[in-house]
Write a protein that holds these residues in place. Structure first.
Motif, PDB file in Angstrom:
ATOM      1  N   LEU A  54      -8.492   2.572  -3.191  1.00 31.85           N
ATOM      2  CA  LEU A  54      -9.403   2.474  -2.064  1.00 31.85           C
ATOM      3  C   LEU A  54      -8.814   1.484  -1.062  1.00 31.85           C
ATOM      4  CD1 LEU A  54     -12.196   3.092  -0.806  1.00 31.85           C
ATOM      5  CD2 LEU A  54     -13.063   1.132  -2.098  1.00 31.85           C
ATOM      6  N   PHE A  55      -8.719   1.910   0.213  1.00 27.63           N
ATOM      7  CA  PHE A  55      -8.160   1.054   1.253  1.00 27.63           C
ATOM      8  C   PHE A  55      -9.270   0.602   2.190  1.00 27.63           C
ATOM      9  CE2 PHE A  55      -4.696   3.764  -0.114  1.00 27.63           C
ATOM     10  CZ  PHE A  55      -3.653   2.862  -0.270  1.00 27.63           C
ATOM     11  N   MET A  56      -9.185  -0.657   2.631  1.00 31.30           N
ATOM     12  CA  MET A  56     -10.165  -1.212   3.555  1.00 31.30           C
ATOM     13  C   MET A  56      -9.438  -1.996   4.639  1.00 31.30           C
ATOM     14  SD  MET A  56     -12.445  -2.475   0.402  1.00 31.30           S
ATOM     15  CE  MET A  56     -10.882  -2.688  -0.424  1.00 31.30           C
ATOM     16  N   LEU A  57      -9.963  -1.915   5.874  1.00 38.10           N
ATOM     17  CA  LEU A  57      -9.400  -2.712   6.954  1.00 38.10           C
ATOM     18  C   LEU A  57      -9.732  -4.177   6.740  1.00 38.10           C
ATOM     19  CD1 LEU A  57     -10.314  -0.634  10.147  1.00 38.10           C
ATOM     20  CD2 LEU A  57      -8.025  -1.099   9.279  1.00 38.10           C
ATOM     21  N   THR A  58      -8.776  -5.027   7.046  1.00 35.50           N
ATOM     22  CA  THR A  58      -9.041  -6.466   7.066  1.00 35.50           C
ATOM     23  C   THR A  58      -9.579  -6.808   8.455  1.00 35.50           C
ATOM     24  OG1 THR A  58      -6.834  -6.957   7.890  1.00 35.50           O
ATOM     25  CG2 THR A  58      -7.109  -6.907   5.478  1.00 35.50           C
TER      26      THR A  58
ATOM     27  N   LEU B  18       2.701  12.939   0.742  1.00 30.75           N
ATOM     28  CA  LEU B  18       2.093  11.890  -0.071  1.00 30.75           C
ATOM     29  C   LEU B  18       2.972  10.643  -0.100  1.00 30.75           C
ATOM     30  CD1 LEU B  18      -0.279  11.109  -1.820  1.00 30.75           C
ATOM     31  CD2 LEU B  18       0.913  12.075  -3.776  1.00 30.75           C
ATOM     32  N   VAL B  19       4.265  10.833  -0.187  1.00 29.42           N
ATOM     33  CA  VAL B  19       5.197   9.704  -0.199  1.00 29.42           C
ATOM     34  C   VAL B  19       5.135   8.958   1.127  1.00 29.42           C
ATOM     35  CG1 VAL B  19       7.642   9.056  -0.295  1.00 29.42           C
ATOM     36  CG2 VAL B  19       6.734  10.736  -1.906  1.00 29.42           C
ATOM     37  N   LEU B  20       5.110   9.714   2.250  1.00 29.15           N
ATOM     38  CA  LEU B  20       5.025   9.076   3.565  1.00 29.15           C
ATOM     39  C   LEU B  20       3.709   8.326   3.724  1.00 29.15           C
ATOM     40  CD1 LEU B  20       6.536  11.858   5.837  1.00 29.15           C
ATOM     41  CD2 LEU B  20       7.603   9.706   5.171  1.00 29.15           C
ATOM     42  N   ALA B  21       2.619   8.918   3.247  1.00 31.09           N
ATOM     43  CA  ALA B  21       1.317   8.259   3.335  1.00 31.09           C
ATOM     44  C   ALA B  21       1.326   6.969   2.519  1.00 31.09           C
ATOM     45  CB  ALA B  21       0.217   9.199   2.863  1.00 31.09           C
ATOM     46  N   GLU B  22       1.889   7.007   1.335  1.00 30.29           N
ATOM     47  CA  GLU B  22       1.959   5.813   0.495  1.00 30.29           C
ATOM     48  C   GLU B  22       2.811   4.737   1.153  1.00 30.29           C
ATOM     49  OE1 GLU B  22       3.305   7.047  -3.360  1.00 30.29           O
ATOM     50  OE2 GLU B  22       1.407   8.024  -3.836  1.00 30.29           O
ATOM     51  N   GLN B  23       3.933   5.143   1.753  1.00 31.57           N
ATOM     52  CA  GLN B  23       4.785   4.178   2.444  1.00 31.57           C
ATOM     53  C   GLN B  23       4.062   3.564   3.632  1.00 31.57           C
ATOM     54  OE1 GLN B  23       8.218   6.535   3.396  1.00 31.57           O
ATOM     55  NE2 GLN B  23       9.185   6.176   1.409  1.00 31.57           N
ATOM     56  N   THR B  24       3.351   4.381   4.387  1.00 31.23           N
ATOM     57  CA  THR B  24       2.603   3.889   5.544  1.00 31.23           C
ATOM     58  C   THR B  24       1.528   2.909   5.114  1.00 31.23           C
ATOM     59  OG1 THR B  24       3.003   5.956   6.737  1.00 31.23           O
ATOM     60  CG2 THR B  24       1.178   4.589   7.512  1.00 31.23           C
ATOM     61  N   MET B  25       0.788   3.255   4.088  1.00 31.97           N
ATOM     62  CA  MET B  25      -0.267   2.361   3.600  1.00 31.97           C
ATOM     63  C   MET B  25       0.348   1.061   3.088  1.00 31.97           C
ATOM     64  SD  MET B  25      -2.773   4.062   4.499  1.00 31.97           S
ATOM     65  CE  MET B  25      -4.295   3.494   3.806  1.00 31.97           C
TER      66      MET B  25
ATOM     67  N   LEU C 183       1.136  -1.093   6.098  1.00 31.51           N
ATOM     68  CA  LEU C 183      -0.091  -1.680   6.645  1.00 31.51           C
ATOM     69  C   LEU C 183      -0.581  -2.821   5.769  1.00 31.51           C
ATOM     70  CD1 LEU C 183      -1.960   1.564   7.766  1.00 31.51           C
ATOM     71  CD2 LEU C 183      -0.935  -0.180   9.253  1.00 31.51           C
ATOM     72  N   GLU C 184      -0.418  -2.665   4.468  1.00 31.27           N
ATOM     73  CA  GLU C 184      -0.804  -3.725   3.531  1.00 31.27           C
ATOM     74  C   GLU C 184       0.118  -4.932   3.683  1.00 31.27           C
ATOM     75  OE1 GLU C 184      -2.827  -3.382  -0.876  1.00 31.27           O
ATOM     76  OE2 GLU C 184      -1.254  -1.962  -0.341  1.00 31.27           O
ATOM     77  N   ASP C 185       1.411  -4.693   3.848  1.00 28.40           N
ATOM     78  CA  ASP C 185       2.370  -5.787   4.053  1.00 28.40           C
ATOM     79  C   ASP C 185       2.049  -6.571   5.318  1.00 28.40           C
ATOM     80  OD1 ASP C 185       3.676  -4.970   1.773  1.00 28.40           O
ATOM     81  OD2 ASP C 185       5.336  -3.993   2.839  1.00 28.40           O
ATOM     82  N   GLU C 186       1.553  -5.873   6.335  1.00 26.72           N
ATOM     83  CA  GLU C 186       1.188  -6.519   7.605  1.00 26.72           C
ATOM     84  C   GLU C 186      -0.197  -7.158   7.537  1.00 26.72           C
ATOM     85  OE1 GLU C 186       3.037  -6.812  10.467  1.00 26.72           O
ATOM     86  OE2 GLU C 186       4.718  -6.000   9.314  1.00 26.72           O
TER      87      GLU C 186
END
Length: 108
Positions: free
Chosen positions: A29-33, A3-10, A13-16
């Motif tokens: 909820l996550f959505m692609l830009t 869960l920690v790795l998934a949160e870090q990865t997300m 992706l959000e930072d990028e």
């Protein structure tokens, strides 16, 4: 840990700016830009598609069936055989395993 790795990865992706997130009913909820969509479309194929490319599925199925039949015969020998028969079956399987590795090593 996962869960920690998934949160870090997300978060990365959000930072990028490849995804955005919002909270709904206590969930994130996550959505692609648009940039994320372009990146996903330009990226490599899914790893599971690449892993199976060029595989001889018929040969793999034949090998699986042979291994299943061998395992069943070994189980029967161990379950119903005498002590001497079980010892012989175990020795045969151990020898066969070694011979398979020799095939991979291209030795006789």
């Amino acid at each position: 840990m996962f869960l920690v790795l998934a949160e870090q990865t997300m978060g990365l992706l959000e930072d990028e700016e490849l995804i955005t997130s919002e909270s709904r009913s206590g969930r994130k909820l996550f959505m692609l830009t648009e940039a994320g969509r372009r990146e996903a479309e330009a990226g490599p194929q899914a790893p599971w598609e690449e892993a199976g490319r060029g595989a001889d599925w018929e040969a793999m199925n034949e090998a699986r069936e042979a291994a299943d039949a061998l395992l069943e015969a070994f189980r029967q020998a161990c379950a119903t055989g005498t002590a001497e028969q079980r010892e012989k079956a175990i020795a045969l399987v151990n020898d066969t395993r070694k011979r398979l590795y020799l095939i991979l090593a291209d030795s006789d």
